[in-house]
Write a protein that holds these residues in place. Structure first.
Motif, PDB file in Angstrom:
ATOM      1  N   UNK A   1       0.829  -1.198   0.000  1.00  0.00           N
ATOM      2  CA  UNK A   1       0.000   0.000   0.000  1.00  0.00           C
ATOM      3  C   UNK A   1       0.867   1.253   0.000  1.00  0.00           C
ATOM      4  N   UNK A   2       0.336   2.308  -0.610  1.00  0.00           N
ATOM      5  CA  UNK A   2       0.993   3.609  -0.585  1.00  0.00           C
ATOM      6  C   UNK A   2       1.795   3.968  -1.816  1.00  0.00           C
ATOM      7  N   UNK A   3       1.982   3.027  -2.726  1.00  0.00           N
ATOM      8  CA  UNK A   3       2.747   3.327  -3.946  1.00  0.00           C
ATOM      9  C   UNK A   3       1.862   4.090  -4.923  1.00  0.00           C
ATOM     10  N   UNK A   4       2.375   5.219  -5.456  1.00  0.00           N
ATOM     11  CA  UNK A   4       1.570   6.022  -6.370  1.00  0.00           C
ATOM     12  C   UNK A   4       2.260   6.337  -7.688  1.00  0.00           C
ATOM     13  N   UNK A   5       3.565   6.038  -7.798  1.00  0.00           N
ATOM     14  CA  UNK A   5       4.281   6.426  -9.019  1.00  0.00           C
ATOM     15  C   UNK A   5       5.425   5.466  -9.303  1.00  0.00           C
ATOM     16  N   UNK A   6       6.081   5.700 -10.406  1.00  0.00           N
ATOM     17  CA  UNK A   6       7.216   4.871 -10.810  1.00  0.00           C
ATOM     18  C   UNK A   6       8.350   4.901  -9.805  1.00  0.00           C
ATOM     19  N   UNK A   7       8.566   6.058  -9.182  1.00  0.00           N
ATOM     20  CA  UNK A   7       9.631   6.155  -8.179  1.00  0.00           C
ATOM     21  C   UNK A   7       9.318   5.267  -6.977  1.00  0.00           C
TER      22      UNK A   7
ATOM     23  N   UNK B   1       7.534   2.510  -7.002  1.00  0.00           N
ATOM     24  CA  UNK B   1       7.761   1.137  -7.444  1.00  0.00           C
ATOM     25  C   UNK B   1       9.249   0.820  -7.494  1.00  0.00           C
ATOM     26  N   UNK B   2      10.052   1.771  -7.951  1.00  0.00           N
ATOM     27  CA  UNK B   2      11.499   1.561  -8.039  1.00  0.00           C
ATOM     28  C   UNK B   2      12.105   1.393  -6.650  1.00  0.00           C
ATOM     29  N   UNK B   3      11.626   2.169  -5.681  1.00  0.00           N
ATOM     30  CA  UNK B   3      12.137   2.068  -4.307  1.00  0.00           C
ATOM     31  C   UNK B   3      11.839   0.691  -3.718  1.00  0.00           C
ATOM     32  N   UNK B   4      10.606   0.232  -3.900  1.00  0.00           N
ATOM     33  CA  UNK B   4      10.214  -1.080  -3.387  1.00  0.00           C
ATOM     34  C   UNK B   4      11.017  -2.180  -4.093  1.00  0.00           C
ATOM     35  N   UNK B   5      11.144  -2.064  -5.414  1.00  0.00           N
ATOM     36  CA  UNK B   5      11.901  -3.050  -6.186  1.00  0.00           C
ATOM     37  C   UNK B   5      13.348  -3.121  -5.704  1.00  0.00           C
ATOM     38  N   UNK B   6      13.954  -1.963  -5.494  1.00  0.00           N
ATOM     39  CA  UNK B   6      15.357  -1.915  -5.065  1.00  0.00           C
ATOM     40  C   UNK B   6      15.550  -2.591  -3.709  1.00  0.00           C
ATOM     41  N   UNK B   7      14.683  -2.287  -2.755  1.00  0.00           N
ATOM     42  CA  UNK B   7      14.822  -2.875  -1.414  1.00  0.00           C
ATOM     43  C   UNK B   7      14.599  -4.387  -1.433  1.00  0.00           C
ATOM     44  N   UNK B   8      13.550  -4.844  -2.136  1.00  0.00           N
ATOM     45  CA  UNK B   8      13.278  -6.288  -2.183  1.00  0.00           C
ATOM     46  C   UNK B   8      14.387  -7.025  -2.929  1.00  0.00           C
ATOM     47  N   UNK B   9      14.957  -6.390  -3.947  1.00  0.00           N
ATOM     48  CA  UNK B   9      16.022  -7.023  -4.733  1.00  0.00           C
ATOM     49  C   UNK B   9      17.260  -7.330  -3.897  1.00  0.00           C
ATOM     50  N   UNK B  10      17.416  -6.627  -2.774  1.00  0.00           N
ATOM     51  CA  UNK B  10      18.583  -6.845  -1.914  1.00  0.00           C
ATOM     52  C   UNK B  10      18.455  -8.099  -1.045  1.00  0.00           C
TER      53      UNK B  10
ATOM     54  N   UNK C   1       8.419  -7.713  -9.809  1.00  0.00           N
ATOM     55  CA  UNK C   1       7.488  -7.068 -10.734  1.00  0.00           C
ATOM     56  C   UNK C   1       6.416  -6.342  -9.927  1.00  0.00           C
ATOM     57  N   UNK C   2       6.280  -5.034 -10.171  1.00  0.00           N
ATOM     58  CA  UNK C   2       5.314  -4.211  -9.447  1.00  0.00           C
ATOM     59  C   UNK C   2       4.198  -3.766 -10.388  1.00  0.00           C
ATOM     60  N   UNK C   3       2.938  -3.912  -9.942  1.00  0.00           N
ATOM     61  CA  UNK C   3       1.785  -3.389 -10.672  1.00  0.00           C
ATOM     62  C   UNK C   3       1.221  -2.256  -9.820  1.00  0.00           C
ATOM     63  N   UNK C   4       1.485  -1.015 -10.243  1.00  0.00           N
ATOM     64  CA  UNK C   4       1.067   0.141  -9.443  1.00  0.00           C
ATOM     65  C   UNK C   4      -0.436   0.203  -9.211  1.00  0.00           C
ATOM     66  N   UNK C   5      -1.238  -0.118 -10.233  1.00  0.00           N
ATOM     67  CA  UNK C   5      -2.692  -0.001 -10.129  1.00  0.00           C
ATOM     68  C   UNK C   5      -3.276  -0.818  -8.977  1.00  0.00           C
ATOM     69  N   UNK C   6      -2.706  -2.003  -8.749  1.00  0.00           N
ATOM     70  CA  UNK C   6      -3.248  -2.899  -7.725  1.00  0.00           C
ATOM     71  C   UNK C   6      -2.367  -2.987  -6.489  1.00  0.00           C
TER      72      UNK C   6
END
Length: 68
Positions: A10-16, A18-27, A35-40
């Protein structure tokens, strides 16, 4: 063999966001793809083994978001 798990973040609203979440999980050890789907808010993680739920929650919180 790869494992795929999906969480709702919850709380993701933009590409940035999604990129932040992707970066942290990738570690997290063993993560191959995020893979992030912003709409859902769906965040699908492919890894070499099942991931510990608390590790994913901690990574999402580190990025400034929450797992629903």
């Amino acid at each position: 063999m790869s494992e795929t798990q999906t969480w709702t973040v919850t709380g993701m609203t933009c590409g940035h966001c999604a990129a932040s979440v992707t970066e942290e999980i990738s570690e997290i050890d063993g993560v191959e793809d995020v893979a992030v789907v912003l709409d859902t808010g769906a965040v699908t993680v492919t890894s070499t083994a099942p991931l510990d739920d608390s590790a994913v929650r901690a990574a999402v919180e580190e990025a400034g978001y929450a797992v629903a």
